[in-house]
Motif scaffolding. Structure first.
Motif, PDB file in Angstrom:
ATOM      1  N   GLU A  96    -119.368 -59.045  18.285  1.00 42.22           N
ATOM      2  CA  GLU A  96    -118.540 -60.090  18.907  1.00 42.22           C
ATOM      3  C   GLU A  96    -118.740 -61.435  18.210  1.00 42.22           C
ATOM      4  O   GLU A  96    -117.807 -62.214  18.064  1.00 42.22           O
ATOM      5  N   ARG A  97    -119.955 -61.700  17.715  1.00 45.74           N
ATOM      6  CA  ARG A  97    -120.218 -62.945  16.989  1.00 45.74           C
ATOM      7  C   ARG A  97    -119.533 -62.893  15.625  1.00 45.74           C
ATOM      8  O   ARG A  97    -118.972 -63.881  15.161  1.00 45.74           O
ATOM      9  N   PHE A  98    -119.564 -61.717  14.968  1.00 43.31           N
ATOM     10  CA  PHE A  98    -118.908 -61.570  13.676  1.00 43.31           C
ATOM     11  C   PHE A  98    -117.403 -61.729  13.825  1.00 43.31           C
ATOM     12  O   PHE A  98    -116.751 -62.368  13.000  1.00 43.31           O
ATOM     13  N   ASN A  99    -116.847 -61.179  14.896  1.00 43.41           N
ATOM     14  CA  ASN A  99    -115.417 -61.338  15.156  1.00 43.41           C
ATOM     15  C   ASN A  99    -115.081 -62.801  15.366  1.00 43.41           C
ATOM     16  O   ASN A  99    -114.089 -63.304  14.838  1.00 43.41           O
ATOM     17  N   GLN A 100    -115.933 -63.516  16.100  1.00 45.28           N
ATOM     18  CA  GLN A 100    -115.722 -64.944  16.323  1.00 45.28           C
ATOM     19  C   GLN A 100    -115.765 -65.702  15.004  1.00 45.28           C
ATOM     20  O   GLN A 100    -114.938 -66.591  14.750  1.00 45.28           O
ATOM     21  N   LEU A 101    -116.712 -65.340  14.133  1.00 50.21           N
ATOM     22  CA  LEU A 101    -116.822 -65.975  12.819  1.00 50.21           C
ATOM     23  C   LEU A 101    -115.566 -65.726  11.987  1.00 50.21           C
ATOM     24  O   LEU A 101    -115.024 -66.656  11.378  1.00 50.21           O
ATOM     25  N   LEU A 102    -115.092 -64.488  11.967  1.00 46.85           N
ATOM     26  CA  LEU A 102    -113.895 -64.172  11.183  1.00 46.85           C
ATOM     27  C   LEU A 102    -112.665 -64.910  11.698  1.00 46.85           C
ATOM     28  O   LEU A 102    -111.866 -65.417  10.908  1.00 46.85           O
ATOM     29  N   MET A 103    -112.520 -64.981  13.019  1.00 48.70           N
ATOM     30  CA  MET A 103    -111.369 -65.682  13.587  1.00 48.70           C
ATOM     31  C   MET A 103    -111.455 -67.177  13.288  1.00 48.70           C
ATOM     32  O   MET A 103    -110.454 -67.813  12.962  1.00 48.70           O
ATOM     33  N   ALA A 104    -112.667 -67.745  13.366  1.00 48.23           N
ATOM     34  CA  ALA A 104    -112.835 -69.166  13.062  1.00 48.23           C
ATOM     35  C   ALA A 104    -112.535 -69.441  11.595  1.00 48.23           C
ATOM     36  O   ALA A 104    -111.883 -70.442  11.256  1.00 48.23           O
ATOM     37  N   LEU A 105    -113.007 -68.555  10.706  1.00 51.20           N
ATOM     38  CA  LEU A 105    -112.707 -68.716   9.280  1.00 51.20           C
ATOM     39  C   LEU A 105    -111.205 -68.619   9.024  1.00 51.20           C
ATOM     40  O   LEU A 105    -110.648 -69.409   8.253  1.00 51.20           O
TER      41      LEU A 105
END
Length: 160
Positions: free
Chosen positions: A81-90
């Motif tokens: 979920e943190r990686f998904n958040q990082l990808l969406m933010a990027l």
């Protein structure tokens, strides 16, 4: 009189047994060309092995494999979920940068009064604070002397 027999009817099979499943798999592999590919790979294994060994025996290939391994180990420490958040933010950040560079209307420099207004803008500081914290953590990590990756992930000392 004859004694009554106790006969229980076996349940009807709903799934194929292992042999039938294996035959179906083998038939599908043959139908889609995987059996031929596997046969060709087995027959050409010396040629393929030479190409693979010569390609993997280069320093650049070895560095790439080590870097991919490090990336996988680092990603394994990050919850999905943190990686998904990082990808969406990027993605959002790149889209905003792209949109800002495509805008034909050039923004003027804010000047001294504009900078003072920015310094007092709470929304601006709430938006930039996570970025500053991230830069601080990044800078702290970059100041550390690099150690061998095996030491970082295993706790063992490297002798190379």
């Amino acid at each position: 009189m004859a004694e009554r027999m106790n006969y229980e009817v076996p349940p009807t099979r709903t799934e194929p047994n292992a042999g039938e499943a294996l035959n179906t798999l083998l038939e599908n592999l043959h139908k889609h060309g995987f059996i031929r590919l596997a046969n060709d790979l087995v027959c050409a294994n010396t040629d393929i092995a030479k190409v693979l060994v010569s390609g993997l025996n280069r320093p650049g290939s070895q560095a790439a494999i080590q870097n991919i391994s490090l990336l996988m180990m680092a990603l394994s420490r990050m919850p999905p979920e943190r990686f998904n958040q990082l990808l969406m933010a990027l993605t959002d950040g790149v889209n905003a940068l792209s949109q800002a560079t495509q805008d034909e209307q050039k923004q003027r420099a804010p000047g001294i009064t504009g900078i003072i207004r920015l310094l007092r803008d709470d929304e601006f500081w709430q938006g930039i604070s996570p970025l500053l914290s991230g830069l601080r953590a990044f800078s702290t990590s970059m100041e550390k002397s690099p150690d061998k990756p095996i030491s970082r992930y295993s706790g063992k000392e490297s002798h190379a």
